[in-house]
Scaffold this active site. Structure first.
Site, PDB file in Angstrom:
ATOM      1  N   ARG A   1     -30.214  25.691   0.337  1.00 34.70           N
ATOM      2  CA  ARG A   1     -29.529  24.877  -0.665  1.00 34.70           C
ATOM      3  C   ARG A   1     -30.535  23.945  -1.318  1.00 34.70           C
ATOM      4  O   ARG A   1     -31.476  23.492  -0.680  1.00 34.70           O
ATOM      5  CB  ARG A   1     -28.445  24.030   0.028  1.00 34.70           C
ATOM      6  CG  ARG A   1     -27.041  24.423  -0.365  1.00 34.70           C
ATOM      7  CD  ARG A   1     -25.979  23.764   0.455  1.00 34.70           C
ATOM      8  NE  ARG A   1     -26.080  22.308   0.515  1.00 34.70           N
ATOM      9  CZ  ARG A   1     -25.339  21.545   1.324  1.00 34.70           C
ATOM     10  NH1 ARG A   1     -24.464  22.109   2.130  1.00 34.70           N
ATOM     11  NH2 ARG A   1     -25.487  20.241   1.338  1.00 34.70           N
TER      12      ARG A   1
ATOM     13  N   ARG B   1     -21.186   4.776   1.682  1.00 31.48           N
ATOM     14  CA  ARG B   1     -22.636   4.952   1.700  1.00 31.48           C
ATOM     15  C   ARG B   1     -23.340   3.931   0.836  1.00 31.48           C
ATOM     16  O   ARG B   1     -24.556   3.953   0.719  1.00 31.48           O
ATOM     17  CB  ARG B   1     -22.969   6.323   1.134  1.00 31.48           C
ATOM     18  CG  ARG B   1     -23.056   7.367   2.200  1.00 31.48           C
ATOM     19  CD  ARG B   1     -23.272   8.676   1.496  1.00 31.48           C
ATOM     20  NE  ARG B   1     -23.862   9.598   2.398  1.00 31.48           N
ATOM     21  CZ  ARG B   1     -23.870  10.908   2.213  1.00 31.48           C
ATOM     22  NH1 ARG B   1     -23.344  11.431   1.160  1.00 31.48           N
ATOM     23  NH2 ARG B   1     -24.429  11.690   3.063  1.00 31.48           N
TER      24      ARG B   1
ATOM     25  N   ARG C   1     -32.550  24.475   7.276  1.00 31.74           N
ATOM     26  CA  ARG C   1     -31.188  25.003   7.122  1.00 31.74           C
ATOM     27  C   ARG C   1     -31.131  26.128   6.106  1.00 31.74           C
ATOM     28  O   ARG C   1     -31.745  26.063   5.049  1.00 31.74           O
ATOM     29  CB  ARG C   1     -30.261  23.903   6.605  1.00 31.74           C
ATOM     30  CG  ARG C   1     -29.595  23.142   7.683  1.00 31.74           C
ATOM     31  CD  ARG C   1     -28.566  22.227   7.040  1.00 31.74           C
ATOM     32  NE  ARG C   1     -28.221  21.164   7.960  1.00 31.74           N
ATOM     33  CZ  ARG C   1     -27.651  20.025   7.601  1.00 31.74           C
ATOM     34  NH1 ARG C   1     -27.374  19.811   6.324  1.00 31.74           N
ATOM     35  NH2 ARG C   1     -27.359  19.125   8.481  1.00 31.74           N
TER      36      ARG C   1
ATOM     37  N   ARG D   1     -33.465  11.948  -0.449  1.00 36.21           N
ATOM     38  CA  ARG D   1     -32.216  11.547   0.220  1.00 36.21           C
ATOM     39  C   ARG D   1     -32.495  10.491   1.286  1.00 36.21           C
ATOM     40  O   ARG D   1     -31.708   9.576   1.501  1.00 36.21           O
ATOM     41  CB  ARG D   1     -31.530  12.762   0.838  1.00 36.21           C
ATOM     42  CG  ARG D   1     -30.939  13.700  -0.208  1.00 36.21           C
ATOM     43  CD  ARG D   1     -30.477  14.993   0.406  1.00 36.21           C
ATOM     44  NE  ARG D   1     -29.199  14.867   1.090  1.00 36.21           N
ATOM     45  CZ  ARG D   1     -28.661  15.831   1.847  1.00 36.21           C
ATOM     46  NH1 ARG D   1     -29.304  16.960   2.031  1.00 36.21           N
ATOM     47  NH2 ARG D   1     -27.501  15.663   2.423  1.00 36.21           N
TER      48      ARG D   1
ATOM     49  N   LYS E   1     -23.460  13.960  11.917  1.00 31.06           N
ATOM     50  CA  LYS E   1     -22.151  13.311  11.854  1.00 31.06           C
ATOM     51  C   LYS E   1     -21.055  14.285  11.416  1.00 31.06           C
ATOM     52  O   LYS E   1     -19.929  14.201  11.894  1.00 31.06           O
ATOM     53  CB  LYS E   1     -22.170  12.025  11.026  1.00 31.06           C
ATOM     54  CG  LYS E   1     -22.652  12.161   9.607  1.00 31.06           C
ATOM     55  CD  LYS E   1     -22.734  10.782   8.973  1.00 31.06           C
ATOM     56  CE  LYS E   1     -23.482  10.748   7.667  1.00 31.06           C
ATOM     57  NZ  LYS E   1     -23.633  11.946   6.863  1.00 31.06           N
TER      58      LYS E   1
HETATM   59  P1  AMP Z   1     -23.390  15.128   2.384  1.00 27.47           P
HETATM   60  O1  AMP Z   1     -22.715  16.441   2.417  1.00 27.47           O
HETATM   61  O2  AMP Z   1     -22.635  14.074   3.162  1.00 27.47           O
HETATM   62  O3  AMP Z   1     -24.824  15.173   2.757  1.00 27.47           O
HETATM   63  O4  AMP Z   1     -23.339  14.612   0.846  1.00 27.47           O
HETATM   64  C1  AMP Z   1     -23.904  15.371  -0.184  1.00 27.47           C
HETATM   65  C2  AMP Z   1     -23.995  14.580  -1.461  1.00 27.47           C
HETATM   66  O5  AMP Z   1     -22.695  14.152  -1.891  1.00 27.47           O
HETATM   67  C3  AMP Z   1     -24.808  13.295  -1.404  1.00 27.47           C
HETATM   68  O6  AMP Z   1     -26.203  13.529  -1.521  1.00 27.47           O
HETATM   69  C4  AMP Z   1     -24.253  12.545  -2.613  1.00 27.47           C
HETATM   70  O7  AMP Z   1     -24.734  13.085  -3.816  1.00 27.47           O
HETATM   71  C5  AMP Z   1     -22.774  12.873  -2.538  1.00 27.47           C
HETATM   72  N1  AMP Z   1     -22.003  11.892  -1.727  1.00 27.47           N
HETATM   73  C6  AMP Z   1     -21.426  12.110  -0.516  1.00 27.47           C
HETATM   74  N2  AMP Z   1     -20.803  11.001  -0.055  1.00 27.47           N
HETATM   75  C7  AMP Z   1     -21.015  10.041  -1.003  1.00 27.47           C
HETATM   76  C8  AMP Z   1     -20.655   8.661  -1.141  1.00 27.47           C
HETATM   77  N3  AMP Z   1     -19.953   8.028  -0.184  1.00 27.47           N
HETATM   78  N4  AMP Z   1     -21.044   8.003  -2.254  1.00 27.47           N
HETATM   79  C9  AMP Z   1     -21.741   8.609  -3.228  1.00 27.47           C
HETATM   80  N5  AMP Z   1     -22.131   9.885  -3.164  1.00 27.47           N
HETATM   81  C10 AMP Z   1     -21.776  10.617  -2.082  1.00 27.47           C
END
Ligand code: AMP
Length: 215
Positions: free
Chosen positions: A159, A88, A126, A170, A15
């Site tokens: 990472r 989310r 990754r 996750r 996405k």
């Molecule tokens: P992403 O880069 O989208 O995979 O997000 C990385 C991390 O950011 C997630 O594992 C959460 O810890 C935090 N995060 C991102 N978006 C949200 C959200 N809408 N609500 C809560 N935590 C978020």
């Protein structure tokens, strides 16, 4: 009428890549919860300090930590907006829903669907450059020289949130906490809802996305 596209999907579903495409090629604004939080961590702000341990473990941060950032950006944008990975949690979807009441914003939810096994392969492979942040994949987009960035010569690392145990966590978080958000948008008649398959090439996913957003 301003347009809002809410992108939902498991980690690794692409996405972010598709949001980046709409930003670059179609001049949308795109905001990612994860990117905003990682920037706060890098800047060492109070929110960043709190968010860091959640990010390291692959847990979602408390909703109030991220809500303000997202709504501020939506309010000030003059262009169509993509929320990449927000909402989310069900409470985030409900808060956003309340915020949208009476606003001239046409909202569409798009689910990028991907089986768990594919998620694991995509994310754990990754590698990120510790110097410039460029992202590679051991199988799908390997660097020319092992563990070295093609762009700047920096060292590549995995990472913490790309490690197998964290990705599994996750995925669990996605199925238990984010899937109810999908149900919310499917049921709610105020939103258009599209499900896209993220299996296969980026191009294949992009075609489905362009048809969903009517471009
Ligand atoms: P992403 O880069 O989208 O995979 O997000 C990385 C991390 O950011 C997630 O594992 C959460 O810890 C935090 N995060 C991102 N978006 C949200 C959200 N809408 N609500 C809560 N935590 C978020």
């Amino acid at each position: 009428m301003k347009k809002l596209y809410v992108f939902i999907g498991p980690p690794g579903c692409g996405k972010g890549t598709q949001a980046g495409f709409l930003k670059k090629e179609k001049h949308f604004n795109s905001y990612s919860g994860g990117e905003i939080l990682r920037a706060e961590v890098a800047k060492g702000t109070a929110i960043g300090k709190k968010a860091d341990s959640y990010l390291q473990k692959g847990l979602l941060v408390p909703s109030e930590m991220i809500l303000g950032f997202m709504l501020k950006r939506l309010a000030s944008s003059k262009k169509p907006v993509v929320f990449d990975g927000y909402p989310r949690l069900l409470d985030q979807a409900e808060t956003l829903d309340k915020y949208l009441v009476g606003k001239k914003i046409d909202a569409t939810a798009i689910l990028f669907d991907l089986p768990d096994a594919e998620v694991l392969e995509r994310i754990t492979g990754r590698r990120t450059c510790e110097k410039c942040g460029a992202i590679y994949h051991l199988k799908f987009n390997p660097p020319k020289k092992k563990n070295v960035c093609d762009k700047c010569g920096g060292k590549l690392f995995q990472r913490n949130d790309a490690k197998v145990s964290v990705v599994k966590n996750r995925l669990k978080v996605y199925h238990t906490q984010t899937e109810p958000v999908v149900g919310f948008y499917k049921k709610n008649k105020n939103y258009k809802f599209y499900k896209i398959s993220s299996l296969g090439s980026i191009e294949k996913t992009r075609k489905q996305l362009l048809s969903a957003v009517g471009l």
